[in-house]
Structures are given as structure tokens and as C-alpha cells.
Design an enzyme around this catalytic site. Structure first.
Site, PDB file in Angstrom:
ATOM      1  N   GLN A  47       0.843  -1.188   0.000  1.00 44.12           N
ATOM      2  CA  GLN A  47       0.000   0.000   0.000  1.00 44.12           C
ATOM      3  C   GLN A  47       0.881   1.242   0.000  1.00 44.12           C
ATOM      4  O   GLN A  47       1.901   1.290   0.685  1.00 44.12           O
ATOM      5  CB  GLN A  47      -0.878  -0.031   1.253  1.00 44.12           C
ATOM      6  CG  GLN A  47      -1.891   1.068   1.372  1.00 44.12           C
ATOM      7  CD  GLN A  47      -2.820   0.816   2.561  1.00 44.12           C
ATOM      8  OE1 GLN A  47      -3.310  -0.281   2.763  1.00 44.12           O
ATOM      9  NE2 GLN A  47      -3.053   1.850   3.356  1.00 44.12           N
ATOM     10  N   HIS A  62       1.144   6.209  16.025  1.00 40.35           N
ATOM     11  CA  HIS A  62       0.253   5.157  15.546  1.00 40.35           C
ATOM     12  C   HIS A  62       0.991   3.838  15.286  1.00 40.35           C
ATOM     13  O   HIS A  62       2.151   3.837  14.894  1.00 40.35           O
ATOM     14  CB  HIS A  62      -0.408   5.581  14.232  1.00 40.35           C
ATOM     15  CG  HIS A  62      -1.205   6.837  14.337  1.00 40.35           C
ATOM     16  ND1 HIS A  62      -1.392   7.687  13.286  1.00 40.35           N
ATOM     17  CD2 HIS A  62      -1.873   7.387  15.380  1.00 40.35           C
ATOM     18  CE1 HIS A  62      -2.140   8.709  13.660  1.00 40.35           C
ATOM     19  NE2 HIS A  62      -2.440   8.556  14.935  1.00 40.35           N
ATOM     20  N   LYS A  71       7.050   0.796   7.510  1.00 39.27           N
ATOM     21  CA  LYS A  71       6.759   1.999   6.724  1.00 39.27           C
ATOM     22  C   LYS A  71       8.043   2.601   6.168  1.00 39.27           C
ATOM     23  O   LYS A  71       9.040   2.715   6.889  1.00 39.27           O
ATOM     24  CB  LYS A  71       6.065   3.054   7.585  1.00 39.27           C
ATOM     25  CG  LYS A  71       4.708   2.619   8.104  1.00 39.27           C
ATOM     26  CD  LYS A  71       4.096   3.655   9.019  1.00 39.27           C
ATOM     27  CE  LYS A  71       2.737   3.192   9.533  1.00 39.27           C
ATOM     28  NZ  LYS A  71       2.144   4.152  10.473  1.00 39.27           N
ATOM     29  N   HIS A 118       4.670   5.145  15.122  1.00 37.18           N
ATOM     30  CA  HIS A 118       5.168   6.209  14.250  1.00 37.18           C
ATOM     31  C   HIS A 118       4.344   7.475  14.418  1.00 37.18           C
ATOM     32  O   HIS A 118       3.123   7.412  14.589  1.00 37.18           O
ATOM     33  CB  HIS A 118       5.101   5.748  12.785  1.00 37.18           C
ATOM     34  CG  HIS A 118       5.396   6.834  11.810  1.00 37.18           C
ATOM     35  ND1 HIS A 118       4.425   7.376  10.995  1.00 37.18           N
ATOM     36  CD2 HIS A 118       6.538   7.496  11.545  1.00 37.18           C
ATOM     37  CE1 HIS A 118       4.981   8.328  10.244  1.00 37.18           C
ATOM     38  NE2 HIS A 118       6.252   8.421  10.563  1.00 37.18           N
ATOM     39  N   TYR A 131       4.161   7.458   1.975  1.00 38.34           N
ATOM     40  CA  TYR A 131       4.782   6.324   2.634  1.00 38.34           C
ATOM     41  C   TYR A 131       4.203   5.014   2.137  1.00 38.34           C
ATOM     42  O   TYR A 131       3.032   4.887   1.853  1.00 38.34           O
ATOM     43  CB  TYR A 131       4.748   6.424   4.156  1.00 38.34           C
ATOM     44  CG  TYR A 131       3.390   6.515   4.813  1.00 38.34           C
ATOM     45  CD1 TYR A 131       2.808   5.399   5.403  1.00 38.34           C
ATOM     46  CD2 TYR A 131       2.703   7.723   4.881  1.00 38.34           C
ATOM     47  CE1 TYR A 131       1.579   5.480   6.039  1.00 38.34           C
ATOM     48  CE2 TYR A 131       1.478   7.821   5.511  1.00 38.34           C
ATOM     49  CZ  TYR A 131       0.924   6.696   6.083  1.00 38.34           C
ATOM     50  OH  TYR A 131      -0.298   6.778   6.711  1.00 38.34           O
ATOM     51  N   GLU A 142      -5.668  -0.996  15.121  1.00 37.01           N
ATOM     52  CA  GLU A 142      -4.921   0.255  15.241  1.00 37.01           C
ATOM     53  C   GLU A 142      -4.929   0.779  16.678  1.00 37.01           C
ATOM     54  O   GLU A 142      -5.932   0.697  17.373  1.00 37.01           O
ATOM     55  CB  GLU A 142      -5.537   1.293  14.304  1.00 37.01           C
ATOM     56  CG  GLU A 142      -4.725   2.549  14.178  1.00 37.01           C
ATOM     57  CD  GLU A 142      -5.280   3.484  13.123  1.00 37.01           C
ATOM     58  OE1 GLU A 142      -4.476   4.019  12.369  1.00 37.01           O
ATOM     59  OE2 GLU A 142      -6.509   3.672  13.075  1.00 37.01           O
ATOM     60  N   ASP A 168      -6.026  11.079  18.118  1.00 41.87           N
ATOM     61  CA  ASP A 168      -4.729  11.329  18.745  1.00 41.87           C
ATOM     62  C   ASP A 168      -4.865  12.001  20.106  1.00 41.87           C
ATOM     63  O   ASP A 168      -4.017  11.812  20.976  1.00 41.87           O
ATOM     64  CB  ASP A 168      -3.845  12.150  17.812  1.00 41.87           C
ATOM     65  CG  ASP A 168      -3.429  11.359  16.574  1.00 41.87           C
ATOM     66  OD1 ASP A 168      -3.607  10.124  16.554  1.00 41.87           O
ATOM     67  OD2 ASP A 168      -2.932  11.982  15.618  1.00 41.87           O
TER      68      ASP A 168
END
Length: 181
Positions: A47, A62, A71, A118, A131, A142, A168
Site C-alpha cells: 500500500q 500510531h 513503513k 510512528h 509512505y 490500530e 490522537d
């Protein structure tokens, strides 16, 4: 491409060879063979993501417990302070972080393997980040660690409260979240 392991050696700073003259520049932003040689393992990216954020936006920290993502981060417009936090309990660097300033100007990239949280802070008026990820987004797996967790103690280069998403704002401390074994 120059590959430099950071203080947490699994996180690697990649610097491309840039060819420039009065007409502009050219560089190879990604080459599978060169990348795998630099990080010394085989990686399959599934992705590509593109993020745009305004100044003082802080995204993160995250990670995904299910379908963990490695990543490869690069900035194509603006400047960000990019952070990786080791959340692998079996690692000697568990709970520590590394950071690099990535920008469109310096063209550096950061490889953050699976097992890390990250986040980034936009330092310029805006920034666009591209990314690649090694697994698909899995919202059910997540998690978010609080950007200002006092035990991690990242000295974010900001002198005012950052702009955070609702998710967040609800980040938890490292000792409250599920981590990798």
C-alpha cells in the site's frame, strides 16, 4: 543510496544519490533491490499512502497490533519531525525513540519496521508525506500512544499545543497500550 542505521539500529535513514544541474534534479526514490540490500531483509510493500497536513499538526504515535506495518516514509513538500518508538517488549531498546527531520529539500527517507509506533510533526506551513506500508490498514488493530507520554519523553520541536485529531487526543501512555512481544 546511503543507508544509516540510527540509535535504534532497525530504523534506517536512507539518502538517495541526487543528480542535479541548472535544469533541476533527478533521483531514484525507490528501487526494491537497493532498498532490501540497505535494510538487509526482503520486504513486500502492499500500500502507498499520501498525507497532507498543516503546520503544527502532529499525527501519531500510531501502530497496528494486527497486521503490523513497516513503513518507508518520505516528504515531497515541506518539512516534518518524524519519530519512531520501539514498542517490541523483547527489544533492548523497548520504549526508546529516534527522530529525523525529513523534508522535500533533503529528500531523506526513513525505514520504520514492524513493531514501532510512528508519528510526525509538521514544521513547515504545510507538508505532504508519501509512505509505503508492508501490510494493509487494519482499523480494528490500530492503536495510538499519546504524543506527550512522559515515559517516552520526546522533545517535540514545538512551543504551542499541537493540532491533534480526536483519535490522537485520546492516545494512551505506553504502559497502558498493547505492545509487541
Amino acid at each position: 543510496m546511503k543507508a544509516t542505521p540510527l540509535a535504534i539500529p532497525d530504523v534506517i535513514l536512507l539518502e538517495p544519490q541526487i543528480f542535479g544541474d541548472d535544469r533541476g534534479f533527478f533521483f531514484e526514490s525507490f528501487n526494491q533491490q537497493v532498498f532490501e540490500k540497505a535494510i538487509q531483509r526482503t520486504v513486500h510493500f502492499v500500500q502507498d499512502n499520501h498525507s497532507h497536513s498543516l503546520q503544527h499538526v502532529l499525527r501519531g504515535l500510531h501502530y497496528q497490533i494486527t497486521q503490523p506495518q513497516g513503513k518507508l516514509i518520505r516528504v515531497i513538500s515541506g518539512t516534518v519531525f518524524d519519530v519512531a518508538v520501539d514498542i517490541r517488549q523483547s527489544s533492548r531498546t523497548f520504549g526508546t525513540w529516534v527522530a529525523e527531520t525529513l523534508s522535500a529539500e533533503n529528500k531523506k527517507q526513513l525505514w520504520i519496521p514492524e513493531g514501532f509506533a510512528h508519528g510526525f510533526l509538521v514544521l513547515s506551513s504545510s507538508a505532504e508525506i508519501l509512505y509505503k506500508t508492508t501490510d494493509y490498514w487494519a482499523p480494528h488493530g490500530e492503536h495510538c500512544i499519546a504524543w506527550n507520554d512522559p515515559d517516552i519523553a520526546i522533545p517535540w520541536p514545538i512551543h504551542e499545543p499541537p493540532k491533534l485529531s480526536t483519535k490522537d487526543q485520546q492516545g494512551q501512555t505506553l504502559n497502558q497500550v498493547e505492545t509487541f512481544q
